[in-house]
Structures are given as structure tokens and as C-alpha cells.
Design a protein around this motif. Structure first.
Motif, PDB file in Angstrom:
ATOM      1  N   TYR B 171       7.724   6.709  -8.221  1.00 51.96           N
ATOM      2  CA  TYR B 171       8.344   6.904  -6.902  1.00 51.96           C
ATOM      3  C   TYR B 171       7.757   5.921  -5.892  1.00 51.96           C
ATOM      4  O   TYR B 171       8.473   5.319  -5.091  1.00 51.96           O
ATOM      5  CB  TYR B 171       8.121   8.360  -6.468  1.00 51.96           C
ATOM      6  CG  TYR B 171       8.176   8.640  -4.978  1.00 51.96           C
ATOM      7  CD1 TYR B 171       9.390   8.689  -4.297  1.00 51.96           C
ATOM      8  CD2 TYR B 171       7.002   8.887  -4.258  1.00 51.96           C
ATOM      9  CE1 TYR B 171       9.426   8.976  -2.936  1.00 51.96           C
ATOM     10  CE2 TYR B 171       7.038   9.168  -2.901  1.00 51.96           C
ATOM     11  CZ  TYR B 171       8.254   9.204  -2.235  1.00 51.96           C
ATOM     12  OH  TYR B 171       8.290   9.477  -0.894  1.00 51.96           O
ATOM     13  N   GLN B 172       6.439   5.742  -5.949  1.00 52.37           N
ATOM     14  CA  GLN B 172       5.816   4.818  -5.002  1.00 52.37           C
ATOM     15  C   GLN B 172       6.271   3.383  -5.265  1.00 52.37           C
ATOM     16  O   GLN B 172       6.527   2.617  -4.328  1.00 52.37           O
ATOM     17  CB  GLN B 172       4.298   4.952  -5.063  1.00 52.37           C
ATOM     18  CG  GLN B 172       3.860   6.267  -4.435  1.00 52.37           C
ATOM     19  CD  GLN B 172       2.379   6.587  -4.592  1.00 52.37           C
ATOM     20  OE1 GLN B 172       1.964   7.654  -4.168  1.00 52.37           O
ATOM     21  NE2 GLN B 172       1.601   5.703  -5.184  1.00 52.37           N
ATOM     22  N   GLU B 175       9.659   3.233  -3.753  1.00 57.71           N
ATOM     23  CA  GLU B 175       9.650   3.165  -2.282  1.00 57.71           C
ATOM     24  C   GLU B 175       9.240   1.771  -1.813  1.00 57.71           C
ATOM     25  O   GLU B 175       9.713   1.274  -0.789  1.00 57.71           O
ATOM     26  CB  GLU B 175       8.701   4.222  -1.697  1.00 57.71           C
ATOM     27  CG  GLU B 175       9.179   5.666  -1.885  1.00 57.71           C
ATOM     28  CD  GLU B 175      10.484   5.998  -1.161  1.00 57.71           C
ATOM     29  OE1 GLU B 175      10.798   5.380  -0.124  1.00 57.71           O
ATOM     30  OE2 GLU B 175      11.208   6.879  -1.648  1.00 57.71           O
ATOM     31  N   ARG B 176       8.353   1.145  -2.563  1.00 57.73           N
ATOM     32  CA  ARG B 176       7.946  -0.224  -2.198  1.00 57.73           C
ATOM     33  C   ARG B 176       9.148  -1.166  -2.273  1.00 57.73           C
ATOM     34  O   ARG B 176       9.354  -1.994  -1.382  1.00 57.73           O
ATOM     35  CB  ARG B 176       6.832  -0.671  -3.151  1.00 57.73           C
ATOM     36  CG  ARG B 176       6.446  -2.119  -3.004  1.00 57.73           C
ATOM     37  CD  ARG B 176       5.181  -2.436  -3.815  1.00 57.73           C
ATOM     38  NE  ARG B 176       5.054  -3.862  -4.001  1.00 57.73           N
ATOM     39  CZ  ARG B 176       5.208  -4.486  -5.182  1.00 57.73           C
ATOM     40  NH1 ARG B 176       5.456  -3.789  -6.278  1.00 57.73           N
ATOM     41  NH2 ARG B 176       5.102  -5.788  -5.263  1.00 57.73           N
ATOM     42  N   ILE B 178      12.207  -0.277  -1.954  1.00 54.12           N
ATOM     43  CA  ILE B 178      13.120   0.099  -0.868  1.00 54.12           C
ATOM     44  C   ILE B 178      12.677  -0.607   0.417  1.00 54.12           C
ATOM     45  O   ILE B 178      13.479  -1.198   1.140  1.00 54.12           O
ATOM     46  CB  ILE B 178      13.141   1.636  -0.682  1.00 54.12           C
ATOM     47  CG1 ILE B 178      13.736   2.301  -1.929  1.00 54.12           C
ATOM     48  CG2 ILE B 178      13.925   2.029   0.571  1.00 54.12           C
ATOM     49  CD1 ILE B 178      13.611   3.824  -1.967  1.00 54.12           C
ATOM     50  N   ALA B 179      11.354  -0.571   0.668  1.00 51.75           N
ATOM     51  CA  ALA B 179      10.830  -1.223   1.870  1.00 51.75           C
ATOM     52  C   ALA B 179      11.113  -2.723   1.840  1.00 51.75           C
ATOM     53  O   ALA B 179      11.380  -3.331   2.880  1.00 51.75           O
ATOM     54  CB  ALA B 179       9.328  -0.972   1.970  1.00 51.75           C
TER      55      ALA B 179
END
Ligand code: SF4
Ligand code: FES
Lengths: 257, 658
Positions: B171-172, B175-176, B178-179
Motif C-alpha cells: 500500500y505504501q 501511495e508513493r 500515487i503521489a
């Protein structure tokens, strides 16, 4: 364990959507078994409403075993209800007795707008993770897992912080709606590991900045977050977060991306 | 259509290496023009979306939960296997491969399973680099345990929440991306249709679950990583939202469904307590290392467990399987519990439970402790106290969870357990590249049928999800998309998108307009009962034939009498659930059709007509050594295609745990 049945009065927050105003509505449920979980009691209520041709109460839930972090109810003034270290889905009805009245509200925080009834929008947490809650390593770049031994105590502490399920109870419990416990858990998880070292300063600065941007309140050391956290994330993490933040901003080497 | 599994030629050990060094690549500039849709953000979906984003593809990821971190991979307790041989106990890629093939009762592909075993080590490296806090020894190195009765210690773990920690890692990473703008995330969205253009999957129709609006999304390829379908049984250890809808829509668009009847029933779950039960909770398999399973020797014995003397207890697993005892594989342990309960020896108020007893383990550990401390002449109470401490150290969190749910203290009274639906080995048929028979449509993780055959080993689900997402799809997708670099993104006002959206919208309107009398939940419960009674732990031809008719009738009733409150264009969980249950009903029928056609017992599929004299599963290798891939041909009409399984390295034998 003796089992029993009970009749209850529920005062539940109803709100059609983000824009409309909400209010409490009162419902009665009968023959609730002490063996049910709190959410199963809500299932009974919802089935009853559907049978009457009415709309059921919307609430978030998924795993129903205390690990996904999706359930979220503020029960008689407490996030996830009265049991220590327990999510709403793991709370069971033997806590209550016949004739009790239970008040159920959504998480209340500016950064968690209500979507419907008891369902809130917690994507602000995802955006805080996007700001730096990771280690930048692309797939396929890793060295052998045992190449870098990690002190067991440090690894265990990191794990303890990593058990945060991102539920948001800490925010709901805090009079300031601060997200410090959540942010500190992630900062601690990664700062305690050697793999997290290279981005350590940048991470804490960027995550705090994002947290402020989302409209979470500030921390005034009340400690309600720790008391209500279902995973027992400790206040020590907030202390560590503060140290990390001061270290990062004073050394002047923190960079924004 | 003939099924081509595309297993590379050559020796087992070199197939994947050879594939990787000869597959086609897409250059970085072209990757930016290629769009990929990923459905589901569990271990398979999150790892695939993150990795493809890192590589430069334009990715859109979808999940129905409020955040990608909630996907049900999170609930896996035990651990993840990898052939690292850190313990120097003789493990190797070959052994992990062999154990998986045998555990799957010789119903999986050698080529796939070998690849899985060989990338298992990379997974651990990747996760540690991401900061996954696996358990460690005092020397700072990673700790391992044995799991599910294997002879080596190859399971990596993070206390009792390995799935959660691995998913947070993925997930992290997601999210990275996504950022960085490489992945766009759509949470609280549900995929409701695959859009086909010129015979290829080119996009999806999704519904925004908050606003109720339908959306069209284009993709050069679509990856379905939506997990398993155990909730077809209503009660299972799956999350409440876990569903078959994404892969079922794909099936109806032409993707074959592989081995739908292969279901894993986990032996140690907390039993059903009443009609209100909404889901079942697993108690980790590791408990069987120390717990002894028993029922009273006398039928219908109503005494409390502690009042039943030793000689009046039947430790039936130890009796039937002296060599493996309480550690027999999941399918065997589950069936044995059912056999005792059906015969009238079950315990608890429902009589659908057996005891898992820690009393003797507690006393044994207590004595060892007393010996270590050099204390003599201690009374039993002190020994028990010392033993309690040891057991707490090992299983404390599980005992606590049991007590929260049941209100009973397992240090004092034996746990009550019963088998529950846990995992589905079946899923969309895919080839070696994880592509379904529909070009451009892929399936990863539990959503596909590959790798586990008829029964999955403990700690192998996490391994497969991450292998598919991190280490397989990044290569195999490129090999296919290399031919697509000239295909421009297709605008979503293309007639195929319009037609697909209309289809979805009509279906939703139809559902809402039934305005019947019965709730969605009640239909789901009724379906679950049919499935559990007639297509559950033990099946027979008569029951399956009945089930098929009952499901057909249920389906008719559903489409004429279901009641869905609320509106279409708003947040409406009853409507979401109705769509999922409608698909489960159709799937249920196919599962029964598959179970009926497979005239043998293997792994999680037990046909009562096919058992040995002492009640063990009896395979029919000469007739059924194939993957059953079902093609959808319209309502209640499925055509069977067979992919023969060829064993070049391993020689199938009868599993024995006596
Ligand atoms: S710190 Fe605790 S309360 Fe806050 S999000 Fe994490 S698990 Fe929930
Ligand atoms: S529903 Fe998953 S933690 Fe409560």
C-alpha cells in the motif's frame, strides 16, 4: 457463559449526505442476543428497517475481525465503544443489558467529512501517507533480506508502531481532532528501521505539513487517542515524532519535494 | 478454442529465466502512452499497480473500500513461505515446488508452481527493503517457523498479522506512485463491466459508490486482482465486501472460469453462534501444534468438557492418523470434524463444534518450566500457572481474540472450533503470463485459478499474490503490450463504451424496479445454506443436482422479489450488495455444475462416492487430471474445456497421512 436476550433503544446519527444537516433518530430493537457482535446488532436493525421498506443505516465495515480499520462508530461518547483495545466490529453485546439506551455517532472531525449516516471520508489519511509514509524502493532493487541484521528490540518496536490500522479513532477521540497518533505511528515504524534512514528527515517534515493542510487539529497532550486506540499505539510515538520533527527542522537539511 | 497455457519449453528450472531474457520489452517513452487498469488493491493488485507505476505505465487502480489499505489480504495471520533456506534445514526451490504440487493434490501446473517457488525469495527481499517488520531473532536476522505440517521452517511472519504488514508495504509503495502521479486511485468504486473492443479488453465501467454515478475508463489492458469468492457460502472468513463480481463479469464476457468448485475449508474457526452470525473468524492453524482435538466418546454427551474424564474422550485425529495426528492437512482435518459432528458427537449448544484443548500442552510446558527453574514438589496449580505463561507467549493474541468473541477463557475451558470456508483455489483461467483467454484481460492472486491446484498450503496465498504482482506481471504484461504501442488511447465515447454503460445502467434499473418483498441479505443467506449443505465439505451427485435446481429457482425468485431501498444516484450499500448477490447466485450454479462433473475426490473437493474404505479422498487420475475451464454460453449454460496437466518431474501418488 450465560447467554441472554435484550431489548434496546438506539439513538443513531442520520445524515443523508455531506451537504445536508444530520440529526439523531431513535430506533428500538428487540431480542438482541448477548452473543451478537455490535455490528450484528446493527444488521438486525437494518433488516428490520428494510422489512419496513425504509432505508437502512449506512456504516463502514469490512473484515469484522478487528484488522482492516474500516469500522468506525462513536458509541456512548467513546470511539469504538467501551472495550479496551477493541474495534467496533469486535465489541460484543454481552456488554449491554436489557433496557439500555445506546447513542451512536460518526467520527467527528473537519478532516473526516460525513458521507452518509455513520460513514465518513478518511482519504486525508491516505494523502498523509502519500506525503512520505513509505520507503522509496522500486520493485527488484532489493538486497538479500538478511544482508542487514536489525536489532530485535528495534524491530519489535517498529512492528508495534506498524500495527496501526488507520481507523481514525485517535482523531475521533481527540477534542482537537488531532492526527498526531496516526502520523507518529507511521513515522516511528519507518524511522526505527535502517531502511527508513535516508528519507527520515524529509518524511517527517512532509507528513506533518500534509497533516496540517488537511485540517487536523494540534496536539495538546491530552492522551485520549492512546486510550481509545484499538491497537494500543502508545504516546511514546508522539514523543518520538516530536523529536524527529525538531531534529529535522533544526538541522536545516529537511527538503521538500 | 483450444487452451494454450504457454508454458515455455525446456527444463523446469530454466523456463522462467528463459522467458524473462527473451520476452519483448516496451521502451520507457512508449510505456507512458500505455494505460493499465487494476481492479482490487490487495497484495496482488497493490503490488502490481505500484510496480507498473514505477516502470512508467499510466495506471488506474480501483477498490470498493474507502482506502486501498483495507483489502482483505490484511486479515492473513500465519505467514508467507519462501525457499530461503535461512535455517539451513535442507529447504530449496525444488522442495517448496514439490510440497505445493503435492499439497495441491496434483491438480496444478508444474511450470507455474516452479516459478512461484523460485521468486519466493525475492519477495522477502523486496518486503524487507520496504520496511516490513518481520519477526527477528536476537542476532538480528529474520525468524522462521514451520507451518501446516511441513518438514522445514520456511515461513516468515510478523506476529499474527503477516498479511496486514505485507499489505501495508504494498500500500505504501502504491501511495508513493500515487503521489508521483503514476497511479490514479479510485477508492469506493466498483467495477461492473469489462469493455470489449475488437475482441480485446479495453476498459471498464465502474460505479462511484458514493455518488452512484457510472464512469467509463479506458485501458490498453485490464488486470483483475479482486480476490476470492468464498462469500458465495454467505458465512466465510472473508470480509463482508469480498465478492465475485469483477471476475464474474469477465467470465460473462468470455473469460473461462477454472476449477470453480475447488474451495478450501479451514479446520479451525470459531463456530457459528446463531442465526445472526454475519461472518466467521479464523483461529490460526498454528494452534494445532499444541492443541489436541477431541469430542466425547458418547453421543450427545451434555456434560461440560472439564467433567468428561480422559478415557471418555475421543481424540479422533490422533486415532485415525497416528503419524500426523492433529497436524494433518486442512482438508483432512476439516472433513474429520464434520464426520464426527454429523455422526452426533458434536459439542456446544449447536452441536456443530469440536474441542481444541490446550490443557495437556499447558501442563507439559508448566513442568518443563518448573524443571528449568529447579523448583520441586510444586502443586498442579503452580505448574498450570507456569504453563499458562508459556502458552500466552505463543498464542496470547489468539486466545484474547477467542475470548472477545465467545466470552470464554480458553486457558480454562477448551476452545470450540469448526471448519469454515476460507479460500477459493478456483478462479479465472489464466495462462503462464497470467492472461485469461480474453486478450488484454489478466487475473492475479486469489482471483485466478493457478498455482494451488485442488488445495492450498498454509502461508502460500500471500506468496502467490505478491509473486504475481511484483515479479510476474511486470514481465508478462510488457511482452504483450509491446505489440500495442501503436494503439492510441480509445476515447470513451466509442460505441462499445456507450453500449457497456447502458448495459450496466439497465441492469441497475431492473434491480431497483423489482420492488419485491425480500431483502438482499435473506437471499444471500438462502444461497449460502444451499451451497454449504450441498456443495460444501462433502458433496454427492444427488445433492449437487438438487442444488442446481434450487439455485435456479432462487435466482428466479431473486429477480422477481428482491427489495432494494434507497436510490440509484446516492450512497446505497443495499444496491451494491444486491449486484454482488445476483452474481454469487449465478456463480453458485457453476460451482455445483463443476463439482458434479468431477467424478473424483481431490484436495478441497470431496465427493462422497469417491473415497477409500477408510474414508480418504480418492482421485481418478486417468480421467480427471485436467483443469476444468468453463465457458459461459448464456443463462445456466456452461461449456467445458479441458487443459490436460502433464507431470514431467513429479510423480503423482496417493496422499497419505496415516
Ligand atoms: S493510531 Fe490507533 S486509533 Fe489512530 S488510526 Fe492508528 S490504530 Fe486507529
Ligand atoms: S471491520 Fe475491519 S476492523 Fe472492524
Amino acid at each position: 457463559m450465560e447467554h441472554y436476550n435484550m431489548n434496546l433503544t438506539l439513538k443513531v446519527w442520520k445524515q443523508k449526505n455531506k451537504n445536508e444537516k444530520g440529526r439523531f433518530e431513535t430506533f428500538n430493537v428487540k431480542n438482541i442476543s448477548s452473543e451478537m457482535s455490535f455490528l450484528e446488532m446493527f444488521d438486525v436493525l437494518n433488516e428490520q428497517l428494510v422489512a419496513e421498506g425504509k432505508e437502512p443505516i449506512a456504516f463502514d465495515h469490512d473484515c469484522r475481525e478487528g484488522i482492516c480499520g474500516m469500522c468506525s462508530m462513536y458509541i456512548n461518547g467513546r470511539a469504538h465503544g467501551p472495550w479496551h483495545h477493541t474495534t467496533t466490529c469486535q465489541l460484543h453485546m454481552r456488554e449491554y443489558k436489557d433496557g439500555d439506551t445506546i447513542v451512536v455517532e460518526p467520527w467527528r472531525a473537519n478532516a473526516f467529512p460525513v458521507i452518509k449516516d455513520l460513514v465518513v471520508d478518511r482519504t486525508s489519511f491516505d494523502r498523509i501517507i502519500q506525503a512520505g509514509g513509505y520507503i522509496s524502493v522500486n520493485t527488484g532493487n532489493a538486497v538479500d533480506a538478511n544482508a542487514l541484521p536489525i536489532d530485535k528490540q528495534r524491530a519489535d518496536e517498529s512492528f508495534a508502531a506498524a500495527t496501526c490500522i488507520g481507523c481514525g479513532a485517535c482523531v475521533a477521540a481527540c477534542p482537537n481532532a488531532s492526527a498526531m497518533l496516526f502520523v507518529s505511528a507511521k513515522v516511528s515504524h519507518l524511522a526505527l528501521l535502517p531502511q527508513g534512514e535516508p528519507e527520515r528527515k524529509m518524511r517527517v517534515v512532509n507528513m506533518i505539513e500534509q497533516m496540517d493542510k488537511e485540517g487536523f487539529g494540534s496536539c495538546t497532550n491530552i492522551g485520549a487517542c492512546e486510550a481509545e486506540c484499538p491497537k494500543g499505539i502508545s504516546l511514546e510515538n508522539i514523543a518520538r515524532l516530536n523529536r524527529e520533527y525538531i531534529g529535522a527542522t533544526f538541522s536545516g537539511s529537511a527538503q521538500h519535494e | 478454442m483450444t487452451l494454450n497455457s504457454k508454458i515455455p519449453a525446456g527444463p523446469l528450472e530454466t523456463k522462467w529465466e528463459k522467458y524473462k531474457s527473451t520476452c519483448k520489452l516496451v521502451n520507457p517513452a512508449n510505456k507512458r502512452q500505455l494505460e493499465v487498469i487494476v481492479i482490487g488493491t490487495g497484495l496482488a493488485g497493490a503490488s502490481a499497480a505500484a510496480s507498473l507505476g514505477e516502470m512508467g505505465y499510466k495506471v488506474k487502480a480501483f477498490c470498493f473500500q474507502d482506502s486501498p489499505r483495507r483489502a482483505h489480504s490484511i486479515a492473513a495471520q500465519g505467514g508467507i513461505n519462501a525457499a530461503k533456506n535461512y535455517q539451513n534445514d535442507g529447504d530449496s526451490t525444488y522442495r517448496l515446488f514439490y510440497d505445493t504440487i503435492k499439497g495441491g493434490d496434483y491438480r496444478s501446473r508444474e511450470g507455474n508452481v516452479y516459478r512461484l517457488a523460485s521468486v519466493s525469495s525475492n519477495i522477502i527481499d523486496q518486503c524487507v527493503a520496504q520496511g516490513v517488520p518481520f519477526a527477528r531473532e536476537y542476532g538480528g536476522l529474520l525468524s522462521n517457523r514451520s507451518f501446516g505440517g511441513t518438514q522445514v521452517q520456511r515461513t516468515f511472519y510478523a506476529a499474527g498479522q503477516t498479511g496486514q504488514q505485507l499489505l501495508i508495504g504494498a500500500y505504501q509503495a502504491l501511495e508513493r506512485q500515487i503521489a508521483l502521479g503514476n497511479v490514479k486511485m479510485y477508492s469506493r468504486h466498483e467495477m461492473l463491466e469489462i469493455v470489449m473492443i475488437d475482441g480485446k479488453a479495453r476498459g471498464i465501467i465502474a460505479r462511484d459508490l458514493v455518488s452512484g454515478k457510472l464512469e467509463r475508463h479506458f485501458g490498453h489492458a485490464v488486470l483483475l486482482c479482486s480476490g476470492g469468492y468464498g462469500n458465495v457460502f454467505y458465512l466465510s472468513t472473508n470480509a463482508m465486501g469480498s465478492n465475485v463480481t469483477a471476475i464474474w463479469k469477465a467470465h460473462k464476457q468470455g473469460a473461462y472460469f477454472g476449477n470453480p468448485c475447488y474451495t478450501q475449508i479451514h479446520p479451525t474457526c470459531i463456530p457459528v453462534s446463531g442465526d445472526h452470525q454475519s461472518k466467521l473468524t479464523l483461529m490460526s492453524e498454528s494452534l494445532r501444534n499444541d492443541g489436541r482435538i477431541w469430542v466425547p466418546k458418547e453421543k450427545g454427551d451434555t456434560r461440560k468438557p472439564n467433567e468428561i474424564p480422559e478415557e471418555e474422550r475421543d481424540y479422533y485425529l490422533e486415532r485415525r492418523y497416528p503419524a500426523f495426528g492433529n497436524l494433518v492437512p486442512r482438508d483432512v482435518a476439516s472433513r474429520a470434524a464434520k464426520e464426527r459432528c454429523d455422526a452426533g458427537y458434536g459439542v456446544g449448544s449447536s452441536k456443530q463444534a469440536v474441542y481444541l484443548d490446550f490443557a495437556s500442552a499447558i501442563m507439559r510446558y508448566g513442568k518443563v518450566e518448573a524443571g528449568k527453574k529447579g523448583v520441586e514438589n510444586v502443586d498442579d496449580a503452580t505448574i498450570k500457572q507456569m504453563g499458562d505463561e508459556v502458552v500466552k507467549e505463543k498464542y496470547g493474541n489468539l486466545f484474547e481474540m477467542y475470548e472477545k468473541i465467545t466470552g470464554e477463557d480458553p486457558y480454562k475451558v477448551p476452545m470450540r472450533i469448526y471448519p469454515a470456508v476460507h479460500y477459493t483455489m478456483g478462479g479465472l483461467w489464466v495462462d503462464y503470463e497470467l492472461m485469461t483467454n480474453v486478450p488484454g484481460l489478466y487475473s492475479l492472486g486469489e482471483a485466478n485459478f493457478s498455482d494451488h491446484g485442488a488445495n492450498r498450503l498454509g502461508a502460500s496465498a500471500l506468496m502467490q499474490g505478491l509473486a504475481d504482482g511484483y515479479f510476474v506481471i511486470p514481465y508478462t504484461l510488457g511482452n504483450n503490450l509491446a505489440d500495442d504501442i501503436r494503439t492510441k488511447a480509445i476515447p470513451t465515447d466509442h460505441p462499445a463504451f456507450m453500449a457497456a454503460e447502458k448495459e450496466v445502467s439497465d441492469r441497475i434499473n431492473r434491480l431497483m424496479n423489482i420492488k419485491g418483498k425480500e431483502s438482499v441479505e435473506s437471499f444471500h443467506k438462502r444461497l449460502g445454506k444451499i451451497m454449504w449443505d450441498k456443495c460444501g465439505m462433502a458433496r454427492n451427485a444427488k445433492g449437487l443436482q438438487e442444488a442446481i435446481e434450487e439455485i435456479k429457482a432462487l435466482r428466479k425468485e431473486f429477480w422477481s422479489n428482491v427489495f432494494i431501498p434507497g436510490d440509484i444516484n446516492e450512497y446505497n450499500p443495499e444496491l451494491d450488495k444486491a449486484g454482488r448477490v445476483a452474481d454469487f447466485i449465478e456463480l453458485g450454479e457453476l460451482m455445483c455444475v463443476d463439482a458434479l462433473h468431477r467424478n473424483e475426490s481431490c484436495g478441497g473437493h470431496f465427493r462422497e462416492e469417491y473415497q477409500t474404505e477408510d474414508g480418504e479422498a480418492l482421485r481418478q487420475d486417468d480421467q480427471y487430471m485436467y483443469v476444468a475451464a468453463w465457458e459461459y454460453k448464456g443463462d445456466s449454460n456452461f461449456e467445458l474445456h479441458k487443459e490436460e496437466l502433464n507431470y514431467e518431474v513429479v510423480h503423482p501418488s496417493q496422499r497419505s497421512y496415516k
